[in-house]
Design an enzyme around this catalytic site. Structure first.
Site, PDB file in Angstrom:
ATOM      1  CG  ASP A   1      -3.693   0.445  -0.751  1.00 58.19           C
ATOM      2  OD1 ASP A   1      -3.753   0.625  -1.977  1.00 58.19           O
ATOM      3  OD2 ASP A   1      -4.538  -0.218  -0.125  1.00 58.19           O
ATOM      4  CD1 TRP A   2      -5.667   6.297  -4.244  1.00 58.07           C
ATOM      5  CD2 TRP A   2      -4.803   5.111  -5.925  1.00 58.07           C
ATOM      6  NE1 TRP A   2      -5.832   7.026  -5.395  1.00 58.07           N
ATOM      7  CE2 TRP A   2      -5.320   6.316  -6.439  1.00 58.07           C
ATOM      8  CE3 TRP A   2      -4.204   4.197  -6.801  1.00 58.07           C
ATOM      9  CZ2 TRP A   2      -5.254   6.631  -7.800  1.00 58.07           C
ATOM     10  CZ3 TRP A   2      -4.143   4.509  -8.148  1.00 58.07           C
ATOM     11  CH2 TRP A   2      -4.660   5.729  -8.631  1.00 58.07           C
TER      12      TRP A   2
END
Length: 868
Positions: free
Chosen positions: A256-257
């Site tokens: 994820d980010w």
């Protein structure tokens, strides 16, 4: 002479073969593995590393253009002019996997249409299969259910519809997220979920396993959190151990980010970025989600130094890059479009009539009738109908939504359905404002003179979204005060909820005659709501989560244990309908109808279940009311005498069926042997304990109408990997053979009409805006239109990229007008804001853009285009 010719011919053939072999990656007849190996062999180290971020530079010498590995398709594409379907929690309430397949097919068709236009790639970060274990989670609405079986069956058909059924090409890449136990958003990138193995395998893993093993999902996204002390994006046991070795997952894994960066920066699990990058690759993570106009992903930046420092080898990196390249071949990126069936999908499918009708059907099936004291359905000839509330004149789509051209608010839908007078009052704001009491007083005055009141309330991203968890399950702001004030002057109140999940409405349940849960229900929500309110549609949705009376009935927010047990510190509070002991406000699986159903004649096809055997449950469902309707038959299993902790009951099968008034239908539901299993922590496998099991048929988890006991033999559930299938997999399901165009009749893609021709006779201007990533997730930015002059009560309409934002009246001497602007799907790319004057005259001065967070506002004065 002949010998020379033979030698020459041989040399030509060899030369041709060498030439062809040198371009194996371009040969669609070659195996995907050979093509991947060939292309990888031609790439430099830097080019390989570039694949580990979301924005992948072009390789000009090989003729490979720039590529963006980033797309959102939670309940519709996060893009312009694309159909927006009901939010995931609403789709869960349909209890209809076949409908989910249809919706996912439409979404993926629109994704391919944009790819065919060269506007977007088809790497989609969805579905979300984090369990809806706690309604306080800011992203709770992204989940289909709190139950692992219902979650699995809905998610299964999302993946199948998105990836398509072509044997050679994947329609879109699905990325199942956020792996795993990622259910707290505040400081998620710093926190760890402490989870026992039994809860991981019985509760948090099943939906992922269904998507990966049964449906062969192409990707997984690891969460920003950690699990049991190890960041998810460096978790060798979870990724290499469970995903790749136990389940045989061959797809790609994306962090994820900036989560790889977070292994060092936020989790403090690595000493350097290079060490963090090496950990991720070695753990089986291939890519890091990160888009920035100028910066590379931190993962990309750190990989070459990591190799130079001896923390990682190029051969280890190659394993990850191969997985990423493999997907590009699977989507047909390097092949002639004529070979790819999805290249035929036209632009006209975007927000076409077929898709909007499907969005309407999904919205109708998701609506849950929570209470009805003979007030519903309403009559269409009510003389004076008041529609009140902060969600009444607003089509709230939910978080991670795109921007469709057509959106029907509850007020619009209701106005189109009745013959009497319909009046509107906002009543109050969502979270509270200084003038709320004035708005409440206006709503009360309207309610006094109205025959019936429809109150539309709820919560939105201001109280629950990514990075923001709910602190309370009460209606935010003064909405509860509004409801009580209106009810005090008018007893004919129908409450409509637009929630992100369980909401504390105990007073409303006691004092109001009618309550409907309508969800963030897609772009057709207003029409769907009106159809239910006035009886054109019989509501058949049922809750896919338990609704608790208060957050006080829930365990600690950070407690990831699902089951209960006793210890020296007192009783633990269990989660979900399976283990919670406190009485809910509305139970899991609950939902009323305008008709009544009886379920009788329950039968089992066996008297005993042997090791490995399935069992079939049949029953008769009769509609004993006066209106056609849908019933959702729910099958639960209970181990009556286990030697380990078990659920009070657990959903193991269900079916939604339509039964005309006065008619009966037979429903048949198969339960595979694994429906009786539990996870044995010591043996590290699923087992069935010998003994008597109770099979229950219910109309909700609490309304059990019939049950039968049956002995079940002990056994071990065989481990399965990709290529094998679970007992719930149905190879004969017709959804597994449908082609992309089955939704459309006669290949007709009737699309919406453009409003551009209507603007020719109006004055209009366009500002160009470049949105920069503010570092926080929001759907809208605040802005302020400034005017040099405007005639009395001039009316303007603002739109962006053809999507109407709103219609505004400029009051006397008003020179500043606050508006909200939907952010574009991609930051850093210019978009046009168009303002047309439909009444009066307006002289524009500027627009002030007010970013969220701590970013400074900026003013745009330049008009880039205007009417002649």
């Amino acid at each position: 002479m002949k010998l020379k010719k033979i030698i020459l011919t041989f040399m030509v053939l060899v030369s041709g073969m060498v030439s062809m072999n040198g371009q194996v990656w371009k040969d669609p007849k070659a195996s995907v593995e050979d093509r991947v190996d060939d292309l990888l062999s031609k790439m430099t180290l830097e080019e390989k590393i570039s694949y580990c971020g979301s924005r992948i530079p072009a390789i000009e010498r090989l003729g490979i253009p720039y590529f963006e590995w980033y797309g959102e398709a939670l309940h519709g594409l996060k893009a312009w002019n694309c159909t927006q379907f009901p939010q995931n929690i609403a789709m869960g309430a349909t209890w209809n996997p076949d409908l989910m397949f249809d919706v996912a097919t439409a979404i993926s068709n629109e994704a391919r249409a944009l790819k065919n236009k060269g506007q977007k790639e088809v790497m989609m970060f969805s579905p979300t299969v984090n369990m809806a274990r706690d309604p306080r989670w800011g992203r709770n609405e992204e989940c289909y259910s709190e139950d692992p079986h219902l979650m699995s069956e809905i998610a299964r058909m999302y993946v199948r519809g998105m990836q398509g059924n072509d044997p050679n090409y994947v329609k879109t890449v699905t990325t199942v997220k956020h792996y795993v136990a990622n259910n707290v958003d505040k400081r998620r990138e710093f926190s760890h979920s402490l989870v026992r193995d039994v809860d991981l395998y019985e509760y948090y893993f099943p939906a992922y396993k269904t998507c990966i093993v049964d449906e062969e999902a192409t990707g997984i996204m690891t969460g920003l959190n950690g699990v049991n002390g190890v960041p998810c994006s460096a978790h060798n046991e979870l990724v290499n151990g469970v995903l790749r070795e136990q389940w045989g997952f061959e797809g790609y894994v994306i962090a994820d980010w900036a989560a790889v960066q977070g292994i060092e920066k936020r989790m403090r699990f690595a000493k350097t970025q290079e060490e963090a990058a090496a950990m991720a690759i070695k753990a089986g993570v291939d890519q890091e989600c990160f888009r920035h106009k100028t910066k590379e992903a931190p993962f990309v930046t750190a990989l070459k130094p990591a190799i130079e420092q001896g923390l990682l080898t190029e051969a280890e990196l190659d394993v990850s890059v191969k997985r990423l390249l493999r997907l590009r071949f699977m989507t047909g990126d390097f092949d002639d479009p004529s070979l790819i069936p999805y290249s035929k999908i036209p632009e006209s499918v975007l927000e076409c009539d077929t898709h909007k009708q499907l969005a309407l059907k999904a919205a109708e099936q998701s609506i849950v009738l929570l209470k009805n004291d003979a007030v519903l359905p309403l009559k269409k000839d009510i003389d004076n109908l008041a529609v009140i509330g902060p969600f009444a004149n607003r089509c709230w789509l939910g978080i991670y939504s795109g921007n469709p051209k057509s959106k029907i608010s509850p007020l619009e839908g209701i106005k189109k359905s009745v013959s009497g007078e319909v009046s509107f009052a906002e009543g109050c704001t969502v979270t509270g404002a200084k003038d709320d009491q004035k708005k409440i007083d206006e709503a009360v005055a309207l309610a006094k003179k109205s025959d019936t009141v429809i109150l539309v309330v709820g919560n939105d991203e201001s109280t629950a979204t990514e990075t923001l968890d709910r602190t309370s399950l009460k209606l935010p702001g003064k909405q509860h005060e509004l409801i009580k004030a209106v009810q005090a002057v008018n007893k004919n109140v129908v409450l409509v909820l637009v929630p992100s999940g369980s909401t504390s409405i105990g007073w409303e349940q006691e004092n109001l005659p009618g309550i409907i849960c309508a969800w963030p229900n897609g772009q057709e929500q207003g029409t769907a709501l009106a159809n239910v309110l006035f009886g054109d549609v019989n509501p058949g949705g049922k809750l896919s989560t338990s609704w608790v009376k208060s957050e006080k009935d829930l365990p600690h927010f950070h407690d990831y244990n699902v089951t209960t047990w006793k210890d020296d510190y007192g009783p633990e509070v269990g989660r979900t309908y399976m283990y919670a002991e406190k009485e809910p406000l509305y139970p899991f699986g609950f939902g009323l109808s305008y008709t009544q159903f009886e379920i009788k004649n329950m039968k089992l096809n066996r008297k005993k279940v042997k090791d490995g055997q399935d069992i079939t449950v049949t029953a008769t469902v009769k509609n004993v009311g006066e209106m056609d309707g849908d019933e959702i038959v729910q099958i639960y299993v209970r181990d009556t005498k286990a030697n380990h902790i078990v659920a009070t009951k657990a959903l193991k099968g269900f079916k939604r069926i339509h039964v005309p008034a006065g008619k009966s239908k037979t429903v048949t539901i198969k339960l595979p042997y694994e429906a009786f299993s539990y996870y044995d922590v010591s043996a590290k496998t699923f087992k069935v304990e010998a003994g008597d099991f109770e099979i229950l048929i219910g109309q909700s988890s609490e309304k059990i109408v019939a049950s039968k006991s049956i002995p079940v033999e002990a056994g071990v559930i065989p481990e399965i990997k990709v290529g094998q299938k679970s007992g719930y997999f149905n190879a004969k399901d017709e959804n597994r053979s449908k082609k992309w165009d089955y939704l459309y009749k006669n290949e007709a893609f009737t699309s919406h009409k453009s409003n551009e021709d209507e603007d020719e006779n109006l004055d209009w201007i366009e500002y160009e805006i470049v949105f920069i990533d503010p570092g926080v997730y929001v759907s809208y930015w605040d802005a302020e239109l400034n005017f040099e002059d405007a005639s009395k009560e001039a009316i303007i309409v603002a739109s962006m990229e053809g999507v109407e934002i709103g219609t505004y009246t400029i009051l006397n001497n008003q020179r500043k007008l606050p508006i909200s602007i939907p952010i574009p799907p991609e930051y850093g790319k210019p978009v046009r804001l168009k303002i047309k004057t439909v009444n009066g005259e307006v002289k524009h001065k500027s627009i002030k853009i007010i970013p969220p967070g701590n970013k400074e506002p900026f003013i745009i004065t330049k008009v880039v285009n205007k009417s002649k």
